[in-house]
Write a protein that holds these residues in place. Structure first.
Motif, PDB file in Angstrom:
ATOM      1  N   VAL A 150      22.257  44.198  51.334  1.00  0.00           N
ATOM      2  CA  VAL A 150      22.678  43.142  52.331  1.00  0.00           C
ATOM      3  C   VAL A 150      22.805  43.860  53.748  1.00  0.00           C
ATOM      4  CG1 VAL A 150      24.589  41.983  53.524  1.00  0.00           C
ATOM      5  CG2 VAL A 150      24.089  41.891  50.721  1.00  0.00           C
ATOM      6  N   ALA A 151      23.488  45.237  53.855  1.00  0.00           N
ATOM      7  CA  ALA A 151      23.601  45.799  54.813  1.00  0.00           C
ATOM      8  C   ALA A 151      23.821  47.351  54.677  1.00  0.00           C
ATOM      9  CB  ALA A 151      24.558  45.122  55.925  1.00  0.00           C
ATOM     10  N   SER A 152      23.794  48.242  55.610  1.00  0.00           N
ATOM     11  CA  SER A 152      23.926  49.646  55.613  1.00  0.00           C
ATOM     12  C   SER A 152      24.448  50.256  56.756  1.00  0.00           C
ATOM     13  CB  SER A 152      22.874  50.278  54.830  1.00  0.00           C
ATOM     14  OG  SER A 152      21.839  50.210  55.580  1.00  0.00           O
ATOM     15  N   ILE A 153      25.151  51.227  56.736  1.00  0.00           N
ATOM     16  CA  ILE A 153      25.547  52.026  57.973  1.00  0.00           C
ATOM     17  C   ILE A 153      25.331  53.517  57.489  1.00  0.00           C
ATOM     18  CG2 ILE A 153      27.996  51.725  57.384  1.00  0.00           C
ATOM     19  CD1 ILE A 153      28.501  52.184  60.432  1.00  0.00           C
ATOM     20  N   SER A 154      24.575  54.361  58.164  1.00  0.00           N
ATOM     21  CA  SER A 154      24.528  55.754  57.624  1.00  0.00           C
ATOM     22  C   SER A 154      25.567  56.862  58.106  1.00  0.00           C
ATOM     23  CB  SER A 154      22.902  56.410  58.148  1.00  0.00           C
ATOM     24  OG  SER A 154      23.264  56.495  59.653  1.00  0.00           O
ATOM     25  N   ARG A 155      25.435  58.087  57.681  1.00  0.00           N
ATOM     26  CA  ARG A 155      26.582  58.848  57.819  1.00  0.00           C
ATOM     27  C   ARG A 155      26.589  58.973  59.460  1.00  0.00           C
ATOM     28  NH1 ARG A 155      26.223  64.875  55.630  1.00  0.00           N
ATOM     29  NH2 ARG A 155      24.538  64.673  57.354  1.00  0.00           N
ATOM     30  N   GLY A 156      25.502  58.799  60.327  1.00  0.00           N
ATOM     31  CA  GLY A 156      25.236  58.929  61.489  1.00  0.00           C
ATOM     32  C   GLY A 156      25.327  57.879  62.134  1.00  0.00           C
ATOM     33  N   GLY A 157      25.553  56.743  61.531  1.00  0.00           N
ATOM     34  CA  GLY A 157      26.201  55.520  62.309  1.00  0.00           C
ATOM     35  C   GLY A 157      24.984  54.523  62.416  1.00  0.00           C
ATOM     36  N   THR A 158      23.858  54.574  61.816  1.00  0.00           N
ATOM     37  CA  THR A 158      22.657  53.922  61.853  1.00  0.00           C
ATOM     38  C   THR A 158      22.838  52.434  61.001  1.00  0.00           C
ATOM     39  OG1 THR A 158      20.913  55.480  62.490  1.00  0.00           O
ATOM     40  CG2 THR A 158      20.126  53.487  61.660  1.00  0.00           C
ATOM     41  N   ILE A 159      22.598  51.465  61.685  1.00  0.00           N
ATOM     42  CA  ILE A 159      22.869  50.292  60.882  1.00  0.00           C
ATOM     43  C   ILE A 159      21.594  49.429  60.797  1.00  0.00           C
ATOM     44  CG2 ILE A 159      24.066  47.804  61.228  1.00  0.00           C
ATOM     45  CD1 ILE A 159      26.314  49.278  62.690  1.00  0.00           C
ATOM     46  N   GLU A 160      21.438  48.884  59.615  1.00  0.00           N
ATOM     47  CA  GLU A 160      20.304  48.122  59.261  1.00  0.00           C
ATOM     48  C   GLU A 160      21.091  46.701  58.296  1.00  0.00           C
ATOM     49  OE1 GLU A 160      16.773  49.760  57.770  1.00  0.00           O
ATOM     50  OE2 GLU A 160      17.942  51.831  57.895  1.00  0.00           O
ATOM     51  N   TYR A 161      20.094  45.806  58.300  1.00  0.00           N
ATOM     52  CA  TYR A 161      20.585  44.494  57.735  1.00  0.00           C
ATOM     53  C   TYR A 161      19.446  43.789  56.999  1.00  0.00           C
ATOM     54  CZ  TYR A 161      24.489  44.456  60.723  1.00  0.00           C
ATOM     55  OH  TYR A 161      25.845  44.773  61.568  1.00  0.00           O
TER      56      TYR A 161
END
Length: 115
Positions: free
Chosen positions: A48-59
């Protein structure tokens, strides 16, 4: 072993909103990424969605503009704000913690969108 808990699921009418939480204990999202997945009855689990340790967001394409993933300032909780919910969003939603020793999966929280 990473300790965390998901919460925030429930029953909502079409067009409504819910906010899911994935709260870490004894650690920080400065060390881990996080993702939300969902699994509808009879279907495979999907991203569905993710946020990396560095703050990169994807959907996932179908939730762009409706769902928003974020982290609190303390980096202990990741949220999934879900707006304009539709019946096809009905599923068990899982938090996935990504990083050293992982991934780690939560037990899931049920989201039901229905009249």
């Amino acid at each position: 072993q990473v300790q965390f808990v998901e919460s925030g699921g429930g029953l909502v009418q079409p067009g409504g909103s819910l906010r899911l939480s994935c709260e870490l204990s004894g650690s920080s999202f400065s060390n881990y990424g996080a993702a939300w997945y969902r699994q509808a009855p009879g279907k495979e689990r999907e991203y569905v969605a993710s946020i990396s340790r560095g703050g990169t967001i994807e959907y996932k394409d179908s939730v762009k503009g409706r769902f928003f993933i974020s982290r609190d300032d303390a980096l202990t909780t990741v949220y999934l704000q879900m707006n304009s919910l539709q019946p096809e969003d009905t599923a068990v939603y899982y938090c996935k913690i990504i990083g050293f020793g992982g991934p780690y999966w939560g037990r899931g929280t049920q989201v039901t969108v229905s009249t």
